[in-house]
Structures are given as C-alpha cells and as structure tokens.
Design an enzyme around this catalytic site. Sequence first.
Site, PDB file in Angstrom:
ATOM      1  N   LYS A 128      -7.684   9.560  -1.889  1.00  0.00           N
ATOM      2  CA  LYS A 128      -6.955   8.341  -2.253  1.00  0.00           C
ATOM      3  C   LYS A 128      -6.462   8.506  -3.678  1.00  0.00           C
ATOM      4  CE  LYS A 128      -5.786   4.318  -0.576  1.00  0.00           C
ATOM      5  NZ  LYS A 128      -5.633   3.889   0.836  1.00  0.00           N
ATOM      6  N   ASP A 168       0.194   2.764   0.263  1.00  0.00           N
ATOM      7  CA  ASP A 168      -0.892   1.772   0.293  1.00  0.00           C
ATOM      8  C   ASP A 168      -0.309   0.561  -0.446  1.00  0.00           C
ATOM      9  OD1 ASP A 168      -3.947   1.531   0.997  1.00  0.00           O
ATOM     10  OD2 ASP A 168      -3.798   0.640  -0.975  1.00  0.00           O
TER      11      ASP A 168
HETATM   12  P1  NDP Z   1       1.456  -4.227   0.555  1.00  0.00           P
HETATM   13  O1  NDP Z   1       1.670  -3.848  -0.842  1.00  0.00           O
HETATM   14  O2  NDP Z   1       2.553  -4.052   1.539  1.00  0.00           O
HETATM   15  O3  NDP Z   1       0.983  -5.750   0.653  1.00  0.00           O
HETATM   16  C1  NDP Z   1      -0.167  -6.165   0.008  1.00  0.00           C
HETATM   17  C2  NDP Z   1      -0.377  -7.634   0.303  1.00  0.00           C
HETATM   18  O4  NDP Z   1      -1.669  -8.027  -0.145  1.00  0.00           O
HETATM   19  C3  NDP Z   1       0.596  -8.507  -0.435  1.00  0.00           C
HETATM   20  O5  NDP Z   1       0.833  -9.678   0.296  1.00  0.00           O
HETATM   21  C4  NDP Z   1      -0.146  -8.790  -1.732  1.00  0.00           C
HETATM   22  O6  NDP Z   1       0.280  -9.963  -2.398  1.00  0.00           O
HETATM   23  C5  NDP Z   1      -1.553  -8.949  -1.235  1.00  0.00           C
HETATM   24  N1  NDP Z   1      -2.486  -8.578  -2.308  1.00  0.00           N
HETATM   25  C6  NDP Z   1      -2.548  -7.392  -2.955  1.00  0.00           C
HETATM   26  N2  NDP Z   1      -3.490  -7.406  -3.915  1.00  0.00           N
HETATM   27  C7  NDP Z   1      -4.004  -8.632  -3.876  1.00  0.00           C
HETATM   28  C8  NDP Z   1      -5.011  -9.270  -4.623  1.00  0.00           C
HETATM   29  N3  NDP Z   1      -5.663  -8.635  -5.610  1.00  0.00           N
HETATM   30  N4  NDP Z   1      -5.304 -10.551  -4.283  1.00  0.00           N
HETATM   31  C9  NDP Z   1      -4.647 -11.196  -3.289  1.00  0.00           C
HETATM   32  N5  NDP Z   1      -3.666 -10.633  -2.545  1.00  0.00           N
HETATM   33  C10 NDP Z   1      -3.364  -9.390  -2.832  1.00  0.00           C
HETATM   34  O7  NDP Z   1       0.147  -3.414   1.017  1.00  0.00           O
HETATM   35  P2  NDP Z   1      -0.367  -3.107   2.484  1.00  0.00           P
HETATM   36  O8  NDP Z   1      -0.039  -4.200   3.419  1.00  0.00           O
HETATM   37  O9  NDP Z   1       0.025  -1.735   2.802  1.00  0.00           O
HETATM   38  O10 NDP Z   1      -1.942  -3.079   2.218  1.00  0.00           O
HETATM   39  C11 NDP Z   1      -2.786  -4.196   2.447  1.00  0.00           C
HETATM   40  C12 NDP Z   1      -4.206  -3.711   2.677  1.00  0.00           C
HETATM   41  O11 NDP Z   1      -4.233  -2.849   3.826  1.00  0.00           O
HETATM   42  C13 NDP Z   1      -4.822  -2.885   1.540  1.00  0.00           C
HETATM   43  O12 NDP Z   1      -6.203  -3.131   1.488  1.00  0.00           O
HETATM   44  C14 NDP Z   1      -4.583  -1.450   1.998  1.00  0.00           C
HETATM   45  O13 NDP Z   1      -5.510  -0.560   1.420  1.00  0.00           O
HETATM   46  C15 NDP Z   1      -4.821  -1.602   3.494  1.00  0.00           C
HETATM   47  N6  NDP Z   1      -4.261  -0.561   4.340  1.00  0.00           N
HETATM   48  C16 NDP Z   1      -2.950  -0.207   4.278  1.00  0.00           C
HETATM   49  C17 NDP Z   1      -2.461   0.779   5.112  1.00  0.00           C
HETATM   50  C18 NDP Z   1      -1.016   1.158   5.147  1.00  0.00           C
HETATM   51  O14 NDP Z   1      -0.669   2.016   5.954  1.00  0.00           O
HETATM   52  N7  NDP Z   1      -0.154   0.556   4.344  1.00  0.00           N
HETATM   53  C19 NDP Z   1      -3.341   1.502   6.031  1.00  0.00           C
HETATM   54  C20 NDP Z   1      -4.696   1.002   6.081  1.00  0.00           C
HETATM   55  C21 NDP Z   1      -5.121   0.027   5.241  1.00  0.00           C
HETATM   56  P3  NDP Z   1       1.185  -9.833  -3.728  1.00  0.00           P
HETATM   57  O15 NDP Z   1       2.548  -9.499  -3.243  1.00  0.00           O
HETATM   58  O16 NDP Z   1       1.090 -11.154  -4.363  1.00  0.00           O
HETATM   59  O17 NDP Z   1       0.573  -8.752  -4.565  1.00  0.00           O
HETATM   60  O1  2IT Z   2      -5.872   3.066   3.731  1.00  0.00           O
HETATM   61  C1  2IT Z   2      -5.181   3.807   4.455  1.00  0.00           C
HETATM   62  O2  2IT Z   2      -5.636   4.304   5.479  1.00  0.00           O
HETATM   63  C2  2IT Z   2      -3.798   4.059   4.077  1.00  0.00           C
HETATM   64  N1  2IT Z   2      -3.326   3.488   3.095  1.00  0.00           N
HETATM   65  C3  2IT Z   2      -2.954   5.005   4.857  1.00  0.00           C
HETATM   66  C4  2IT Z   2      -3.183   6.428   4.385  1.00  0.00           C
HETATM   67  C5  2IT Z   2      -2.291   7.466   4.994  1.00  0.00           C
HETATM   68  O3  2IT Z   2      -2.451   8.620   4.566  1.00  0.00           O
HETATM   69  O4  2IT Z   2      -1.452   7.189   5.846  1.00  0.00           O
END
Ligand code: NDP
Ligand code: 2IT
Length: 447
Positions: A128, A168
Amino acid sequence: MLKNEYLKSVFETVQKRNPSQPEFLQAVSEVLDSLEPLVEKDPIYISSGVIEAFVEPERLISFRVPWYDDNGKLHINRGFRVQFNSAIGPYKGGLRLHPTVTASVVKFLGFEQILKNSLTTLPMGGAKGGSDFDPKGKSDAEVRRFCQSFITELQRHIGQHTDVPAGDIGVGGREIGYMFGQYKRINDTWEGVLTGKALSFGGSLVRTEATGYGLCYFTQEMLKCLKEESFDGKTVVISGSGNVAIFATEKATELGAKVVALSDSNGYIYDPDGINLDVVKDIKLVRRGRINEYLKKVPSATYHEGCEGIWNIKCDIALPSATQNELDEAAAKTLIANGCIAVAEGANMPCTLEATQAFLDAGVLFGPAKAANAGGVATSGLEMSQNSERKAWTFEQVDARLKEIMETIFHNSIEAAEYVGRPGNLVVGANVAGFVKVADAMIAQGF
Ligand code: NDP
Ligand code: 2IT
C-alpha cells in the site's frame, strides 16, 4: 483478548516496535486474535516463526514529494510505499492521497492487503502507499504536477513484476493516468505497472465498478447461504460517495434494494424514495462536488451535517464504504436495535474492533473488509492478466470472473472458520484462509 502466550509475545513486540501506530496495531491485533484457534490446531505456524515475519513489512519506503501550486509556491509532501509481503506474487495494493495518510495508515492497509490479495485466489503480494497530499480544491494542473513528482521518486521501486500500485481514496482514473504517463516517460517502457488505467491504454472493463459490485456479490452470497435472504426489497445505507459507494449503490439497486443514504466527510443525505444515482454521479464523478448538492436536484431529500448520524437511519443492510473507524460500537448498537441483518465492509477497517464484536455477538451477518471489498484488487489482478497477454476481455467476461471470485472468497472463508471451530465467523474465516496460503508459501521459501 489474546490467550496464547506465543501470540501475546508477538503482539507485544509489534507494540514495542510501532508505539505510535494505532491503526496498524488495530489491524494486527484483529488478525492475531483470529489466528489463535489456527495455531492451536496447526502448531507449525508457531514453531516455524512465520508469524513474527508476517507482521514485519519486507520494506517501508518514505520519500519527499515536492510540487509547485498554480501560484508558483513550493509544497513538500511525504510519500510512502509499504511493500509488506511478496510470498505469493508481486507487491500489489492501492495508493491513497489524503491528509490523514501516515506510516501507520499505509501499514495497516498494506497488512490487510496481504490477506485480501491471498483470498482473491490470484498471485498477488501485499502493499500500500500514498501521501498526505490533499487533492481537495486542487486544480487539475496541480494534481498532475503532484502525481508526476510522486512517481518520479516511486518509479525506481515499482514495475510489472515487482510492485503494481492502483487507486484508493483520492486516486482514480485521472491520477493513475498521470502516474502511468510519468513512469513510461522515465523508463521508456510500456508495461502494466499500474492498474485502474483508462480503457484506451490497457485498463480493464469493470475495474471502475469492481469494488462496489464485488461488495454486493459477496453480500448477496452471504445473505443467500447464511440467511436464505437477498437484497430484494431491502433498505440499504451506504456511507461515502466515492468509487466504492457509488458502484455499490448501483449494484444493490439493480439487485432490488433501495439505497436511502450516502455521505461524504462533511455530512450525509437521506432520500427515503431511494437515491437517484445519476444525480450523485454527476456531482461526484463529473463535477467533483459535495454530496449536499444532491438537494438542488432532489429537494425532497434531506442533508445532515456530520457523518456519524448516518448509522441512526433504520436499515436492513449497512455497507460502510468511506474510511477506517467510521462505525463505532455505539453506531453498531443502534444498527442492531434498528433490526439491521447484515453489514459488509466496503471501506478498509471501517468498523472498530468493538463494533465488529457487537455485530458478531448479536448474530448480524458480518462481511469483513478483506473479504467483502476484495473485488477491486481482484479485478486489478484480471487487468494484470490482460496486460500480460496483450488482450482485452469483454465486460461480461470480467464481471462473471469477479462474481465467481467473490463467491469463492465467501465459501473459502466459511470453510476456514469451520476448520478452526468458529463456524459462521467470517472475520476469523477470512483471516485464516488468507493467512494459511501466504504462511505456507513463506515457510516453503524459508521466508
Ligand atoms: P474515494 O476517494 O473515491 O471516495 C472516498 C469517500 O469516502 C468520499 O466520499 C470521502 O468523502 C469519504 N471519506 C474519505 N475520508 C473520509 C474521512 N476521513 N471521513 C469521512 N469520510 C471520508 O475512495 P474509494 O471509494 O475508492 O475508497 C473508499 C474506501 O474503500 C477506502 O477505505 C478504501 O481504502 C476502500 N477501498 C477502495 C477500493 C478501490 O478499488 N477504490 C478497493 C477496496 C477498498 P470526501 O469527499 O469528503 O473526502
Ligand atoms: O484497498 C484495496 O484493495 C484497493 N484500494 C485496491 C488495490 C488494487 O491494487 O487494486
């Protein structure tokens, strides 16, 4: 609470080595707890010493990222990459751009990623990275300069057979594009060094949707097999409104559920008629706006300041998909009291240890992050396969593989839970199933 003396001593060492890293310690503590019944059955995991190696990253890289804003002012951010474990494949895991990024945060995420990637059944190690750069309010040119500077340093540590980053929080298609371009410019080579690329240069269909869709495929299988239930007719609350939340909303709705709430870090919207996802996509994906703008298009909905209140909404299924520790014990108790039957983690570690325990104690179906949100990285693995064979699979092919992988993760986790005498406990099952494969590979390789 750990009872096994060996695991206790491993955890004490981790605490001593990482005194101010609460997120990392939280993730390690949960996993060691799950390994307790395993090590009692299979003492090789103690006698080999593999767990001591497993909790220590192979490498942690920290670097300076200088970039200029649009006014010519210099800024210095800190970049990280933790290359945690390469036993079963090249390091793999996302990059997070958010002001809360620290060594503790990337280490907790990298540690979880080892087990998650193992669960996907694909050959990927765990990693990561990211930076404390805040992309909010930055111009496109500023984001581009930051990404180029970030990769100028990170490029020496990554490669298609070494370490393959992805998105992420704060890193989507735009950022991956800038990073890929800079890597190619410096190395004079076209290779699948990053996943989540645009379709025109080696990206995979379904990667954008994969985490949210996969979360729903996993939840669907969990509901069907453990409760003879489905999404059909259910009320769902999803936190966040980013990549994961948006595509979880899309799939849950397609499967017959009504999603009534979404949030961002400022507050949440409640739409009892069911979220209009076209409006959300326009705000979040096209205009990079805030979730409260939803009310301009859907005046019948309500907006509430602060994010925690979202868990007070009565629902059947909750899918926390924003960030770590966003759902605490009090929120869990409210969800339970309101009759919630299933929780699956779209974000990484969104539920505190106490909240997770409350769900398990109450018999609420609980899909832990490393199982439930593995669809994103699984589809990254499929993107790597397509890049290697210089081919692009159809949407239907990738989507079918994703669904099959999510169902396999559920069944492998259930079987592992059964094996160690914790039937139905997917937290233990996912940790054990993910761990055994990696630990056996480490032992075979002499670590
Ligand atoms: P994005 O950046 O697309 O969206 C993040 C969302 O979460 C936004 O709505 C953001 O709001 C909110 N957020 C972020 N930080 C905070 C915080 N400290 N408090 C409250 N709300 C918060 O990210 P993703 O959707 O990709 O990621 C969301 C989660 O999913 C994370 O935990 C990530 O690690 C996990 N994840 C993502 C994957 C991927 O493929 N993208 C895969 C597996 C897991 P704001 O706009 O106000 O910051
Ligand atoms: O938390 C996660 O699994 C991710 N943000 C996706 C990682 C990836 O390599 O696709």
